[in-house]
Design an enzyme around this catalytic site. Sequence first.
Site, mmCIF file in Angstrom:
data_model
loop_
_atom_site.group_PDB
_atom_site.id
_atom_site.type_symbol
_atom_site.label_atom_id
_atom_site.label_comp_id
_atom_site.label_asym_id
_atom_site.label_seq_id
_atom_site.Cartn_x
_atom_site.Cartn_y
_atom_site.Cartn_z
ATOM 1 N N MET A 165 -3.745 4.415 0.810
ATOM 2 C CA MET A 165 -4.163 4.857 2.143
ATOM 3 C C MET A 165 -5.265 5.907 2.089
ATOM 4 S SD MET A 165 -2.821 3.099 4.550
ATOM 5 C CE MET A 165 -3.355 4.133 5.914
ATOM 6 N N ILE A 174 0.833 -1.197 0.000
ATOM 7 C CA ILE A 174 0.000 0.000 0.000
ATOM 8 C C ILE A 174 0.872 1.254 0.000
ATOM 9 C CG2 ILE A 174 -0.227 0.181 2.526
ATOM 10 C CD1 ILE A 174 -3.294 0.705 1.974
ATOM 11 N N CYS A 175 0.366 2.319 -0.608
ATOM 12 C CA CYS A 175 1.011 3.626 -0.592
ATOM 13 C C CYS A 175 -0.084 4.672 -0.374
ATOM 14 C CB CYS A 175 1.803 3.870 -1.884
ATOM 15 S SG CYS A 175 0.784 4.024 -3.362
ATOM 16 N N ARG A 176 0.126 5.882 -0.818
ATOM 17 C CA ARG A 176 -0.874 6.935 -0.602
ATOM 18 C C ARG A 176 -2.084 6.756 -1.519
ATOM 19 N NH1 ARG A 176 -1.906 12.360 -2.426
ATOM 20 N NH2 ARG A 176 -2.815 13.585 -0.731
ATOM 21 N N GLY A 208 -1.924 4.453 -4.625
ATOM 22 C CA GLY A 208 -1.892 3.213 -5.394
ATOM 23 C C GLY A 208 -0.840 3.153 -6.476
#
Length: 121
Positions: free
Chosen positions: A100, A72-74, A76
């Site tokens: 996120m 996961i990141c901010r 995608g």
Amino acid sequence: MFLFRRNGARLTVDEARRRTSGDRPDAVLLDVREKPEWTTGHAPGAVHVPLTKLVADATLPAEAEGHPLVVICRSGHRSQQAAKLLAERGAQAVDVEGGMKAWAAAGHPVVDERGNSGQIT
């Protein structure tokens, strides 16, 4: 295993939460955002390794090594890159659609580095 999806399919935040939390999670949530983003707010129980370090050939933390990974990141984008890189290195990895931002929007918990309520920056 659930992580190998054909045609580039991604996990939703609800699927990611189900797979990485509870008494018997079947994968590790790997957050690949940079340290300031992580510090401000991340999913409880997530493991942190910035994408920049993965690209530089960093190893995974012990908690993630040898386990299926939900990345996961901010939003995608970085998580797609990280999941591809990790899969090329032999890991079972899939990314989370919407990152996120979508996690928080779905009402899933976000904590800061001290375990208090966090935010996504």
